[in-house]
Design a protein around this motif. Structure first.
Motif, PDB file in Angstrom:
ATOM      1  N   THR A 111       0.820  -1.212   0.000  1.00 42.35           N
ATOM      2  CA  THR A 111       0.000   0.000   0.000  1.00 42.35           C
ATOM      3  C   THR A 111       0.854   1.262   0.000  1.00 42.35           C
ATOM      4  OG1 THR A 111      -1.733  -1.195   1.208  1.00 42.35           O
ATOM      5  CG2 THR A 111      -1.878   1.225   1.183  1.00 42.35           C
ATOM      6  N   VAL A 112       2.024   1.196   0.661  1.00 38.96           N
ATOM      7  CA  VAL A 112       2.821   2.415   0.864  1.00 38.96           C
ATOM      8  C   VAL A 112       4.233   2.330   0.286  1.00 38.96           C
ATOM      9  CG1 VAL A 112       1.530   3.069   2.935  1.00 38.96           C
ATOM     10  CG2 VAL A 112       3.549   1.602   3.155  1.00 38.96           C
ATOM     11  N   LYS A 114      -2.927  -5.190  -0.821  1.00 39.39           N
ATOM     12  CA  LYS A 114      -2.759  -3.775  -1.147  1.00 39.39           C
ATOM     13  C   LYS A 114      -4.098  -3.077  -1.004  1.00 39.39           C
ATOM     14  CE  LYS A 114      -0.990  -0.589  -4.641  1.00 39.39           C
ATOM     15  NZ  LYS A 114      -0.297  -0.462  -5.953  1.00 39.39           N
ATOM     16  N   SER A 148      -6.632   0.395  -1.086  1.00 39.35           N
ATOM     17  CA  SER A 148      -6.829   1.500  -2.033  1.00 39.35           C
ATOM     18  C   SER A 148      -6.369   2.835  -1.474  1.00 39.35           C
ATOM     19  CB  SER A 148      -8.301   1.584  -2.444  1.00 39.35           C
ATOM     20  OG  SER A 148      -9.128   1.793  -1.302  1.00 39.35           O
ATOM     21  N   SER A 149      -6.213   2.906  -0.144  1.00 47.45           N
ATOM     22  CA  SER A 149      -5.778   4.161   0.475  1.00 47.45           C
ATOM     23  C   SER A 149      -5.125   3.863   1.817  1.00 47.45           C
ATOM     24  CB  SER A 149      -6.968   5.109   0.675  1.00 47.45           C
ATOM     25  OG  SER A 149      -7.856   4.578   1.645  1.00 47.45           O
ATOM     26  N   VAL A 150      -4.384   4.839   2.325  1.00 47.63           N
ATOM     27  CA  VAL A 150      -3.764   4.699   3.645  1.00 47.63           C
ATOM     28  C   VAL A 150      -4.845   4.641   4.718  1.00 47.63           C
ATOM     29  CG1 VAL A 150      -2.304   5.858   5.349  1.00 47.63           C
ATOM     30  CG2 VAL A 150      -1.611   5.814   2.954  1.00 47.63           C
ATOM     31  N   ASP A 151      -5.950   5.372   4.519  1.00 47.26           N
ATOM     32  CA  ASP A 151      -7.048   5.333   5.491  1.00 47.26           C
ATOM     33  C   ASP A 151      -7.652   3.934   5.584  1.00 47.26           C
ATOM     34  OD1 ASP A 151      -6.803   7.964   6.234  1.00 47.26           O
ATOM     35  OD2 ASP A 151      -8.332   8.711   4.843  1.00 47.26           O
ATOM     36  N   GLU A 152      -7.775   3.271   4.446  1.00 50.62           N
ATOM     37  CA  GLU A 152      -8.301   1.903   4.450  1.00 50.62           C
ATOM     38  C   GLU A 152      -7.328   0.964   5.171  1.00 50.62           C
ATOM     39  OE1 GLU A 152      -9.833  -1.553   1.316  1.00 50.62           O
ATOM     40  OE2 GLU A 152      -9.313   0.450   0.571  1.00 50.62           O
ATOM     41  N   LYS A 201      -5.262   1.871   7.546  1.00 48.48           N
ATOM     42  CA  LYS A 201      -5.360   2.231   8.971  1.00 48.48           C
ATOM     43  C   LYS A 201      -6.564   1.541   9.612  1.00 48.48           C
ATOM     44  CE  LYS A 201      -5.885   6.273  12.003  1.00 48.48           C
ATOM     45  NZ  LYS A 201      -5.989   7.748  12.048  1.00 48.48           N
TER      46      LYS A 201
END
Length: 293
Positions: free
Chosen positions: A230-231, A268, A270-274, A276
């Motif tokens: 993801t990152v 993976k 879709s976002s860092v918020d997901e 988290k």
């Protein structure tokens, strides 16, 4: 070497139950000095015609062996002795350099150039060069399953941590905590990062309930093994652990993280918020379900 020795022979890359039977047998002879002959794990690139993925790096293996009570360990690189035939190994290394009075190994132990010799040959050479040979039967657990490094590797690749427990094996990652990209701190889940050595087997990518030991205190933790898709992009696999109930700087400290249960595969988001939100769910699951084990 003046004292006669009891030499435990083996690669011992996982120090599992079967390995410990051999090592403990060498320690049991009060009339001999306990000793170990084991190749530097990282110097072996192929085994049985396939790339060799070792369980523990050599430094970790030797640390465990020393903690069992061995002061005398021979751990040369494989290339330094790979062309030595079996009889020369028995004569020059075991009888000569190590002054063996007794040699202990597993029933499937092979040695000499191209692994051409077996335990029967070792017994013959022992009679010729004045050391006894003791062969240890492979350790077995429930269902007559032999405990071997090969089985442990397969379980690690499949994330079968409960299967490892049934074999009496606890897998841990123990090395220096390195500095990462600090993304964990920005999402309120600070982590410690630990890298795997080149050639070391990496367990199945995913999230694990783990236990982290710091200053002899055990903390429940959650560990992600993988490549952080993801990152990050194109990084080597590593273990990233969030320690529950701990705050402090551990960079440069040697920490031990023990895997207890596999929770889910790495994915993976879709976002860092997901990401988290999922980490929060993983921690909740550990606290309410797995962490009660």
């Amino acid at each position: 070497m003046k004292s006669k020795t009891a030499v435990a022979l083996g690669l011992f890359d996982g120090i599992h139950m079967g390995h410990r039977l051999i090592l403990n047998k060498a320690l049991s002879y009060s009339e001999y000095m306990p000793a170990v002959f084991t190749f530097n794990t990282e110097s072996i690139k192929f085994k049985h015609g396939k790339p060799f993925e070792y369980i523990y790096p050599n430094i970790r293996k030797l640390e465990i062996i020393r903690s069992m009570g061995f002061d005398y360990i021979e751990s040369p690189d494989f290339d330094t002795l790979k062309n030595l035939d079996g009889e020369c190994f028995a004569k020059q290394i075991l009888a000569g350099k190590m002054n063996a009075g007794i040699v202990i190994c597993g029933e499937n132990f092979r040695f000499g150039k191209n692994a051409s010799c077996d335990v029967n040959n070792l017994h013959e050479f022992g009679q010729k060069y004045n050391f006894r040979t003791e062969v240890i039967k492979l350790a077995e657990k429930s269902g007559n399953t032999p405990v071997s490094s090969g089985i442990i590797r397969e379980f690690l690749k499949q994330g079968k941590i409960s299967g490892l427990s049934e074999l009496g094996f606890c897998y841990s990652i123990k090395n220096t905590v390195s500095e990462g990209n600090r993304i964990g701190r920005t999402i309120n889940f600070p982590t410690i990062n630990q890298h795997f050595a080149d050639g070391q087997l990496v367990p199945k990518y995913g999230v694990y309930h783990s236990e982290t030991i710091i200053d002899n205190i055990n903390y429940s933790s959650v560990t992600n093994i993988g490549i952080k898709p993801t990152v990050e992009n194109n990084i080597k696999p590593l273990a990233e652990t969030h320690i529950l109930g701990f705050s402090g700087n551990l960079y440069g400290i040697c920490a031990e993280v023990r895997l207890k249960n596999f929770i889910r595969s790495e994915k993976k988001f879709s976002s860092v918020d997901e990401l988290k939100a999922q980490i929060a769910e993983d921690i909740k699951y550990i606290k309410t379900t797995v962490g009660k084990d």
